[in-house]
Enzyme design. Structure first.
Site, PDB file in Angstrom:
ATOM      1  N   LYS A   3      -3.071 -10.270  -6.549  1.00 59.42           N
ATOM      2  CA  LYS A   3      -4.599 -10.186  -6.121  1.00 59.42           C
ATOM      3  C   LYS A   3      -5.271  -9.842  -6.347  1.00 59.42           C
ATOM      4  O   LYS A   3      -5.313  -8.892  -6.590  1.00 59.42           O
ATOM      5  CB  LYS A   3      -4.382 -10.041  -4.473  1.00 59.42           C
ATOM      6  CG  LYS A   3      -5.276 -10.093  -3.107  1.00 59.42           C
ATOM      7  CD  LYS A   3      -4.849  -9.757  -2.357  1.00 59.42           C
ATOM      8  CE  LYS A   3      -5.334  -8.477  -2.148  1.00 59.42           C
ATOM      9  NZ  LYS A   3      -6.228  -7.471  -1.032  1.00 59.42           N
TER      10      LYS A   3
ATOM     11  N   LYS B 214       0.802  -1.418  -0.099  1.00 56.38           N
ATOM     12  CA  LYS B 214       0.937  -0.078   0.259  1.00 56.38           C
ATOM     13  C   LYS B 214       0.529   1.054   0.157  1.00 56.38           C
ATOM     14  O   LYS B 214       0.548   2.428  -0.645  1.00 56.38           O
ATOM     15  CB  LYS B 214      -0.636  -0.163   1.266  1.00 56.38           C
ATOM     16  CG  LYS B 214      -1.919  -1.276   1.461  1.00 56.38           C
ATOM     17  CD  LYS B 214      -3.645  -0.665   1.547  1.00 56.38           C
ATOM     18  CE  LYS B 214      -4.439  -1.413   0.478  1.00 56.38           C
ATOM     19  NZ  LYS B 214      -6.029  -1.110   1.524  1.00 56.38           N
TER      20      LYS B 214
ATOM     21  N   LYS C 105     -10.235  -4.367  -4.691  1.00 60.45           N
ATOM     22  CA  LYS C 105     -11.758  -3.828  -4.455  1.00 60.45           C
ATOM     23  C   LYS C 105     -11.332  -2.476  -4.979  1.00 60.45           C
ATOM     24  O   LYS C 105     -11.968  -1.903  -5.491  1.00 60.45           O
ATOM     25  CB  LYS C 105     -12.640  -3.809  -3.504  1.00 60.45           C
ATOM     26  CG  LYS C 105     -12.642  -3.649  -1.946  1.00 60.45           C
ATOM     27  CD  LYS C 105     -13.168  -3.347  -1.802  1.00 60.45           C
ATOM     28  CE  LYS C 105     -13.327  -4.261  -0.183  1.00 60.45           C
ATOM     29  NZ  LYS C 105     -11.751  -3.823   0.905  1.00 60.45           N
TER      30      LYS C 105
HETATM   31  P1  ATP Z   1      -9.177  -2.868  -0.706  1.00 58.72           P
HETATM   32  O1  ATP Z   1      -8.037  -3.431  -1.576  1.00 58.72           O
HETATM   33  O2  ATP Z   1      -9.515  -1.791  -0.112  1.00 58.72           O
HETATM   34  O3  ATP Z   1      -7.211  -3.343   0.476  1.00 58.72           O
HETATM   35  P2  ATP Z   1      -9.376  -6.024  -0.234  1.00 58.72           P
HETATM   36  O4  ATP Z   1     -10.023  -6.135  -1.766  1.00 58.72           O
HETATM   37  O5  ATP Z   1      -7.813  -6.390  -0.227  1.00 58.72           O
HETATM   38  O6  ATP Z   1      -9.453  -4.461  -0.193  1.00 58.72           O
HETATM   39  P3  ATP Z   1     -10.335  -6.301   2.804  1.00 58.72           P
HETATM   40  O7  ATP Z   1     -11.708  -5.494   3.172  1.00 58.72           O
HETATM   41  O8  ATP Z   1      -8.921  -6.002   2.772  1.00 58.72           O
HETATM   42  O9  ATP Z   1     -10.429  -5.988   0.973  1.00 58.72           O
HETATM   43  O10 ATP Z   1     -10.446  -7.933   2.841  1.00 58.72           O
HETATM   44  C1  ATP Z   1     -11.623  -8.396   3.233  1.00 58.72           C
HETATM   45  C2  ATP Z   1     -11.660  -9.890   3.092  1.00 58.72           C
HETATM   46  O11 ATP Z   1     -11.295 -10.008   2.257  1.00 58.72           O
HETATM   47  C3  ATP Z   1      -9.988 -10.051   4.348  1.00 58.72           C
HETATM   48  O12 ATP Z   1     -10.361 -10.754   4.667  1.00 58.72           O
HETATM   49  C4  ATP Z   1      -9.170 -10.960   2.794  1.00 58.72           C
HETATM   50  O13 ATP Z   1      -8.483 -11.909   3.144  1.00 58.72           O
HETATM   51  C5  ATP Z   1     -10.328 -10.762   2.396  1.00 58.72           C
HETATM   52  N1  ATP Z   1      -9.854 -11.123   0.747  1.00 58.72           N
HETATM   53  C6  ATP Z   1      -9.523  -9.475   0.102  1.00 58.72           C
HETATM   54  N2  ATP Z   1      -9.137  -9.965  -1.191  1.00 58.72           N
HETATM   55  C7  ATP Z   1      -9.149 -11.480  -1.474  1.00 58.72           C
HETATM   56  C8  ATP Z   1      -9.007 -12.083  -2.778  1.00 58.72           C
HETATM   57  N3  ATP Z   1      -8.649 -11.809  -4.016  1.00 58.72           N
HETATM   58  N4  ATP Z   1      -9.044 -14.003  -2.433  1.00 58.72           N
HETATM   59  C9  ATP Z   1      -8.902 -14.047  -1.302  1.00 58.72           C
HETATM   60  N5  ATP Z   1      -9.808 -13.782  -0.352  1.00 58.72           N
HETATM   61  C10 ATP Z   1      -9.348 -11.955  -0.171  1.00 58.72           C
END
Ligand code: ATP
Ligand code: LTN
Length: 343
Positions: A203, A121, A206
């Site tokens: 990865k 980040k 969102k």
């Molecule tokens: P951001 O991109 O805003 O950092 P994010 O998509 O990583 O967000 P989070 O709110 O940080 O989402 O994660 C919520 C949950 O979803 C966490 O348990 C995280 O481990 C899971 N998660 C996030 N991205 C993935 C992915 N690509 N595959 C599987 N699990 C995920």
């Protein structure tokens, strides 16, 4: 050890949180959200909208408020029931920020600097590497430890944060006396790390600027189908699981496996000799159809924001009571005077 036992109804405790920082993706769904509802009968569950975490990256205030309500509606749309689980917003329970401060003083610069998410980040937000981003895992530890949590359902990317949380809990318990339960991670076997559709070596996230990289849980069917059709694959034609040589196809297989419950050998067999076109179509259908009930329930729930906000108020009260108990214990152990009774 009596002090670390979970109070209340004696069930083991689940805690998880998701940031209201964008449109939730099928990565969030498969890695986390989809697994939440199975615990509701056998565990005391706390599912949190972690808005404090989301401001480590700049957010538009009005949009953040809207997304907080929307994420709550999504929690409910996947089957979380506020009568059985405590669904609430992190900033409503001030004990999270209070415990995070105390735990900051029991956490080390060195261990925080090693966190992959911080490094990623910081790279992505070079103009805003704020201190909150750095101590983010400490706030996450506070979230979990306040509720004497036993199990934390998360995706693979959060494993490192959970390890730090355990280290902090053990460190504090050893420095004083048993205070916190030491939690375990619950990481699904398939789909714990859903990858980007265009860049299958990173990865799915969102907050990605390119919407073709992710499929949102709420994307309509035609958008889902189009995004899978465009997903990057490779120059072969064989549907085969191979993370190194075929990251795109392997990612699609994991998504399909998570949505249908089929294992990798069964998927290879199903698509033997059929080519990528057919396969991508099937993956798209499994996601679009699998998520149809979620989209439909969500639309009905989100239309009544006042009902959602009233529910959040009730749940915050429940969370506050439990969290305050742990916080009071911690404050006493570190040597703070008791809070004046008049407060
Ligand atoms: P951001 O991109 O805003 O950092 P994010 O998509 O990583 O967000 P989070 O709110 O940080 O989402 O994660 C919520 C949950 O979803 C966490 O348990 C995280 O481990 C899971 N998660 C996030 N991205 C993935 C992915 N690509 N595959 C599987 N699990 C995920
Ligand atoms: N850091 C997590 C979100 C999160 C969380 C938590 C997950 C905040 N607090 C407590 C599980 C338990 C993330 O970025 N996905």
């Amino acid at each position: 050890m009596a002090e670390t036992k979970n109070e209340g109804n004696g069930k083991p405790v689940i805690f998880s949180g998701i940031q209201p920082s964008g449109n939730l993706t099928i990565g969030n769904y498969i890695g986390a959200l989809k697994n939440f509802d199975q615990f509701q009968n056998d565990y005391e569950c706390y599912y949190c909208v972690v808005d404090l975490h989301s401001i480590t990256v700049r957010q538009d205030a009005a949009r953040l408020r809207k997304r907080t309500v929307e994420l709550t509606a999504l929690y409910m749309a996947v089957g979380l029931d506020p009568e059985r689980s405590t669904l609430y917003v992190q900033s409503h329970v001030s004990a999270h920020a209070e415990l995070a401060w105390i735990l900051n003083c029991y956490s080390y610069m060195g261990e925080m600097s090693r966190m992959t998410q911080f490094k990623d980040k910081s790279r992505k937000n070079e103009e805003n590497i704020n201190v909150g981003l750095f101590t983010y895992p400490v706030l996450m530890a506070a979230d979990i430890l306040l509720y004497q949590t036993n199990l934390v359902p998360i995706g693979e990317d959060q494993r490192q944060h959970l390890e730090i949380c355990r280290d902090i809990a053990i460190r504090f318990n050893n420095a004083y006396s048993p205070t916190f339960a030491v939690p375990e991670a619950y990481i699904p076997k398939v789909g714990a790390r859903v990858m980007s559709l265009q860049e299958p070596t990173s990865k799915m996230s969102k907050s990605d600027e390119n919407a073709d990289n992710f499929v949102a849980i709420l994307d309509p069917q035609d958008v889902v189908m189009r995004k899978f059709k465009r997903a990057v694959t490779d120059s072969e034609t064989e549907v085969r699981y191979d993370v190194q040589a075929k990251p795109g196809i392997t990612n699609l297989m994991s998504i399909y496996g998570a949505m249908t419950g089929k294992d990798m050998p069964a998927i290879e067999k199903e698509f033997a000799g059929r080519g990528y076109g057919d396969f991508k179509e099937a993956v798209g259908v499994s996601v679009a159809e699998g998520l149809r009930p979620v989209r439909e329930k969500y639309a009905a729930l989100v239309a009544d924001a006042p009902a959602i906000e009233a529910m959040l108020g009730r749940c915050a009260g429940r969370a506050e009571q439990v969290a305050r108990k742990t916080l009071t214990k911690v404050q006493r152990k570190v040597g703070f005077l008791p809070r004046p009774r008049s407060m």
